[in-house]
Design a protein around this motif. Structure first.
Motif, PDB file in Angstrom:
ATOM      1  N   ASN A 110       0.850  -1.198   0.000  1.00  0.00           N
ATOM      2  CA  ASN A 110       0.000   0.000   0.000  1.00  0.00           C
ATOM      3  C   ASN A 110       0.881   1.242   0.000  1.00  0.00           C
ATOM      4  O   ASN A 110       2.094   1.156   0.243  1.00  0.00           O
ATOM      5  CB  ASN A 110      -0.916   0.014   1.238  1.00  0.00           C
ATOM      6  CG  ASN A 110      -0.143  -0.100   2.533  1.00  0.00           C
ATOM      7  OD1 ASN A 110       0.781   0.666   2.774  1.00  0.00           O
ATOM      8  ND2 ASN A 110      -0.497  -1.063   3.369  1.00  0.00           N
ATOM      9  N   ALA A 111       0.251   2.361  -0.282  1.00  0.00           N
ATOM     10  CA  ALA A 111       0.884   3.657  -0.022  1.00  0.00           C
ATOM     11  C   ALA A 111       0.334   4.123   1.322  1.00  0.00           C
ATOM     12  O   ALA A 111      -0.843   3.909   1.619  1.00  0.00           O
ATOM     13  CB  ALA A 111       0.513   4.639  -1.121  1.00  0.00           C
ATOM     14  N   ALA A 112       1.177   4.711   2.139  1.00  0.00           N
ATOM     15  CA  ALA A 112       0.729   5.084   3.484  1.00  0.00           C
ATOM     16  C   ALA A 112       1.424   6.357   3.937  1.00  0.00           C
ATOM     17  O   ALA A 112       2.476   6.741   3.413  1.00  0.00           O
ATOM     18  CB  ALA A 112       1.034   3.950   4.467  1.00  0.00           C
ATOM     19  N   GLY A 113       0.816   7.002   4.919  1.00  0.00           N
ATOM     20  CA  GLY A 113       1.416   8.180   5.534  1.00  0.00           C
ATOM     21  C   GLY A 113       2.312   7.745   6.688  1.00  0.00           C
ATOM     22  O   GLY A 113       1.912   6.918   7.506  1.00  0.00           O
ATOM     23  N   GLY A 114       3.505   8.278   6.737  1.00  0.00           N
ATOM     24  CA  GLY A 114       4.473   7.880   7.769  1.00  0.00           C
ATOM     25  C   GLY A 114       4.264   8.647   9.065  1.00  0.00           C
ATOM     26  O   GLY A 114       4.010   9.857   9.054  1.00  0.00           O
TER      27      GLY A 114
ATOM     28  N   TYR B 220      -7.913  12.430   3.939  1.00  0.00           N
ATOM     29  CA  TYR B 220      -6.708  12.197   4.729  1.00  0.00           C
ATOM     30  C   TYR B 220      -6.998  12.637   6.161  1.00  0.00           C
ATOM     31  O   TYR B 220      -7.919  13.409   6.426  1.00  0.00           O
ATOM     32  CB  TYR B 220      -5.520  12.973   4.143  1.00  0.00           C
ATOM     33  CG  TYR B 220      -5.080  12.426   2.800  1.00  0.00           C
ATOM     34  CD1 TYR B 220      -4.488  11.178   2.701  1.00  0.00           C
ATOM     35  CD2 TYR B 220      -5.270  13.156   1.623  1.00  0.00           C
ATOM     36  CE1 TYR B 220      -4.098  10.651   1.475  1.00  0.00           C
ATOM     37  CE2 TYR B 220      -4.888  12.639   0.395  1.00  0.00           C
ATOM     38  CZ  TYR B 220      -4.298  11.385   0.326  1.00  0.00           C
ATOM     39  OH  TYR B 220      -3.926  10.865  -0.881  1.00  0.00           O
ATOM     40  N   GLU B 221      -6.177  12.159   7.080  1.00  0.00           N
ATOM     41  CA  GLU B 221      -6.417  12.415   8.497  1.00  0.00           C
ATOM     42  C   GLU B 221      -6.180  13.894   8.818  1.00  0.00           C
ATOM     43  O   GLU B 221      -5.443  14.592   8.126  1.00  0.00           O
ATOM     44  CB  GLU B 221      -5.458  11.577   9.359  1.00  0.00           C
ATOM     45  CG  GLU B 221      -5.572  10.089   9.166  1.00  0.00           C
ATOM     46  CD  GLU B 221      -5.062   9.614   7.819  1.00  0.00           C
ATOM     47  OE1 GLU B 221      -4.069  10.174   7.308  1.00  0.00           O
ATOM     48  OE2 GLU B 221      -5.668   8.678   7.254  1.00  0.00           O
ATOM     49  N   SER B 222      -6.755  14.330   9.914  1.00  0.00           N
ATOM     50  CA  SER B 222      -6.400  15.640  10.459  1.00  0.00           C
ATOM     51  C   SER B 222      -5.140  15.456  11.314  1.00  0.00           C
ATOM     52  O   SER B 222      -4.842  14.331  11.740  1.00  0.00           O
ATOM     53  CB  SER B 222      -7.536  16.178  11.325  1.00  0.00           C
ATOM     54  OG  SER B 222      -7.633  15.381  12.501  1.00  0.00           O
TER      55      SER B 222
ATOM     56  N   SER C 163       4.570   7.188   1.206  1.00  0.00           N
ATOM     57  CA  SER C 163       4.551   8.159   0.108  1.00  0.00           C
ATOM     58  C   SER C 163       4.658   9.595   0.623  1.00  0.00           C
ATOM     59  O   SER C 163       5.004  10.501  -0.127  1.00  0.00           O
ATOM     60  CB  SER C 163       3.268   7.992  -0.709  1.00  0.00           C
ATOM     61  OG  SER C 163       2.148   8.048   0.146  1.00  0.00           O
ATOM     62  N   ASN C 164       4.331   9.772   1.893  1.00  0.00           N
ATOM     63  CA  ASN C 164       4.330  11.127   2.493  1.00  0.00           C
ATOM     64  C   ASN C 164       4.406  10.977   3.999  1.00  0.00           C
ATOM     65  O   ASN C 164       4.104   9.910   4.537  1.00  0.00           O
ATOM     66  CB  ASN C 164       3.020  11.847   2.116  1.00  0.00           C
ATOM     67  CG  ASN C 164       1.797  11.039   2.542  1.00  0.00           C
ATOM     68  OD1 ASN C 164       1.386  10.096   1.845  1.00  0.00           O
ATOM     69  ND2 ASN C 164       1.228  11.380   3.677  1.00  0.00           N
ATOM     70  N   LEU C 165       4.811  12.032   4.659  1.00  0.00           N
ATOM     71  CA  LEU C 165       4.644  12.044   6.112  1.00  0.00           C
ATOM     72  C   LEU C 165       3.194  12.410   6.385  1.00  0.00           C
ATOM     73  O   LEU C 165       2.596  13.211   5.664  1.00  0.00           O
ATOM     74  CB  LEU C 165       5.611  13.027   6.761  1.00  0.00           C
ATOM     75  CG  LEU C 165       7.078  12.580   6.751  1.00  0.00           C
ATOM     76  CD1 LEU C 165       7.952  13.579   7.494  1.00  0.00           C
ATOM     77  CD2 LEU C 165       7.253  11.182   7.345  1.00  0.00           C
TER      78      LEU C 165
HETATM   79  N1  HPA Z   1      -3.070   8.831   5.077  1.00  0.00           N
HETATM   80  C1  HPA Z   1      -3.885   7.851   4.685  1.00  0.00           C
HETATM   81  N2  HPA Z   1      -3.687   7.150   3.584  1.00  0.00           N
HETATM   82  C2  HPA Z   1      -2.609   7.438   2.832  1.00  0.00           C
HETATM   83  C3  HPA Z   1      -1.720   8.458   3.181  1.00  0.00           C
HETATM   84  C4  HPA Z   1      -1.968   9.197   4.371  1.00  0.00           C
HETATM   85  O1  HPA Z   1      -1.226  10.115   4.758  1.00  0.00           O
HETATM   86  N3  HPA Z   1      -0.755   8.491   2.226  1.00  0.00           N
HETATM   87  C5  HPA Z   1      -1.073   7.522   1.337  1.00  0.00           C
HETATM   88  N4  HPA Z   1      -2.188   6.880   1.690  1.00  0.00           N
END
Ligand code: HPA
Length: 276
Positions: free
Chosen positions: A113-117, A193-195, A235-237
């Motif tokens: 997955n792509a996720a926020g760090g 996206y989250e707050s 993919s991003n913080l």
């Molecule tokens: N939050 C949730 N899902 C995501 C993010 C994130 O920052 N980046 C990529 N998928």
């Protein structure tokens, strides 16, 4: 027999009429990571649309097909694009493809997955080996009558991510000179996206990365006894950890930049798994 089980059987029927291939490893490719499937020794493809009642993704950056082929001699089925809970599908539909790949024969599942760090020392562009997960912020895919044909009513989740597969991921990353962070993945429903406050909450409950997929799929796969490995592309913080607003385009671009290293990591991992 439940409706869900009947639907799954109908999908399996549809698959087996069209494709004759026995995969050992199933892979799910996250946002912007789907191109990897085009680089393997491809034997056949099956568009999700060709499978009656199969959930089809509406998200840009997600193709909608199964790819069957070989990676380093290991027979694989790859999901080029997944569906998400936030698209409006029921959790049962979201995990249907995972269940179908188990019925196809795959005993091992690699979820990406792509996720926020969130974890300390994480940077955009890092890979994170998922060592555990928090799925409590979305409904369980196992709610409803248990499908005894698939697994037990109260499955154990002590070792969702398989220790041997984690070792293989670490060894492969080390051999390629790829830094592999490790941590806990937390699934939110999205699609927003989250707050920043939510990200602080995620950190407080023990998450190192946050995303909108994967954990529900892992629960369904463990229910069926699959061995699971999970890799997040950071993919991003996460929101609030930098000043930059988040966008899907940015996530896709970051995933694109990670694609060559990601392909090398997955190829190495699957080759080693096949050799076990
Ligand atoms: N939050 C949730 N899902 C995501 C993010 C994130 O920052 N980046 C990529 N998928």
């Amino acid at each position: 027999m439940t409706d869900t089980y009947q639907k799954l059987q109908a999908c399996y029927q549809s698959f087996s009429e069209k494709i004759h291939f026995l995969p050992a490893v199933a892979l799910v490719l996250g946002s912007g990571l789907g191109d990897f499937a085009d680089s393997i020794q491809m034997e056949a493809t099956l568009d999700y649309r060709e499978i009656e009642n199969f959930p089809v993704s509406t998200v840009s950056g997600h193709r909608g097909r199964f790819v069957f082929g070989y990676i380093g001699g290991t027979p694989v089925v790859i999901m080029q694009g997944r569906v998400h809970y936030y698209e409006g599908y029921s959790m049962e539909d979201v995990v249907l493809p995972i269940r179908l790949m188990r019925l196809m024969g795959a005993e091992t599942l690699i979820l990406t997955n792509a996720a926020g760090g969130i974890g300390a020392g994480f940077h955009a562009g890092d890979f994170m080996l998922i060592t555990d997960q928090i799925s409590s912020f979305v409904p369980s895919p196992l709610i409803g009558p248990n499908m005894d044909e698939l697994g037990t009513r109260f499955p154990d989740m002590t070792h969702i991510y398989d220790a041997d597969l984690c070792r293989i991921a670490r060894e492969t990353a080390a051999s390629l000179g790829i830094t592999l962070q490790e941590g806990v993945y937390l699934q939110m429903s999205g699609p927003a996206y989250e707050s920043p406050a939510e990200v602080r909450m995620c950190r407080a409950v023990g998450a190192d990365a946050v995303g909108m997929s994967t954990a529900c799929e892992a629960v369904a796969a463990r229910h069926m006894g699959m061995r699971i490995c999970g890799i997040s592309c950071i993919s991003n913080l996460a929101s609030g950890l930098t000043d930059k607003p988040l966008s899907h385009e940015e996530v896709k671009e970051a995933s694109d930049r990670m694609a060559p290293r990601f392909a090398a990591l997955l190829t190495g991992m699957v080759s080693r798994i096949g050799g076990q």
